[in-house]
Design a protein around this motif. Structure first.
Motif: not given
Length: 166
Positions: A8-29
């Motif tokens: 369970l610990f290893n599965l939780f650790f693996a899930l944490h690694l595959v999390a994808v975070h994306s960012v929304k950039f406001h072009v030109g600020g």
């Protein structure tokens, strides 16, 4: 019971690694997507060079009486495109960066590109996942998690949790 907790610990650790975070950039600020002053025709390339873009990040273009075109390098250099890969003129355009490499954007309004309303975005290659030292179970769990969709992984995680604690 301890082997179930280990898995369970290893599965939780693996899930944490595959999390994808994306960012929304406001072009030109705060200035948004607008013709730069004559003193700063590299405004948008300067802005882009100060940011790190990754796959699945989005660009948000905010503008008035203009447009955004996604073009080839050749069209970018000529400030002219008859068949852009992306076109929007609604004042609030969003573009998702879906692969690594260079992206070329410019204004579709005559004369704006030549005055500096153009930009090159470089999207980085995805990082390699960190290696888990001497753990066959963790490695297998990571490979399984990387190849499985998020809802399936969550269901699997809940099943393991139920098996361990029931």
């Amino acid at each position: 019971m301890s082997s179930k907790i280990y898995i369970l610990f290893n599965l939780f650790f693996a899930l944490h690694l595959v999390a994808v975070h994306s960012v929304k950039f406001h072009v030109g600020g705060d200035a948004g997507w607008a013709v730069p002053s004559s003193k700063n025709d590299q405004l948008y390339n300067d802005w882009a060079s100060k940011n790190r873009f990754k796959i699945n990040d989005t660009l948000y273009f905010e503008y008035t009486k203009d447009s955004v075109l996604g073009v080839t390098e050749e069209e970018y250099e000529k400030c002219r495109s008859t068949h852009p890969m992306f076109f929007s003129n609604n004042g609030n355009s969003t573009y998702t960066l879906d692969h690594p490499g260079l992206y070329y954007f410019m204004s579709g309004v005559a004369g704006h590109c030549e005055r500096g309303l153009k930009m090159i975005i470089k999207v980085l290659e995805p990082e390699s996942p960190p290696q888990v030292a001497n753990s066959t179970t963790a490695s297998a769990a990571y490979e399984f998690a990387a190849a499985t969709s998020t809802p399936t992984i969550l269901m699997l995680f809940m099943s393991f949790s139920w098996a361990v604690f029931m």
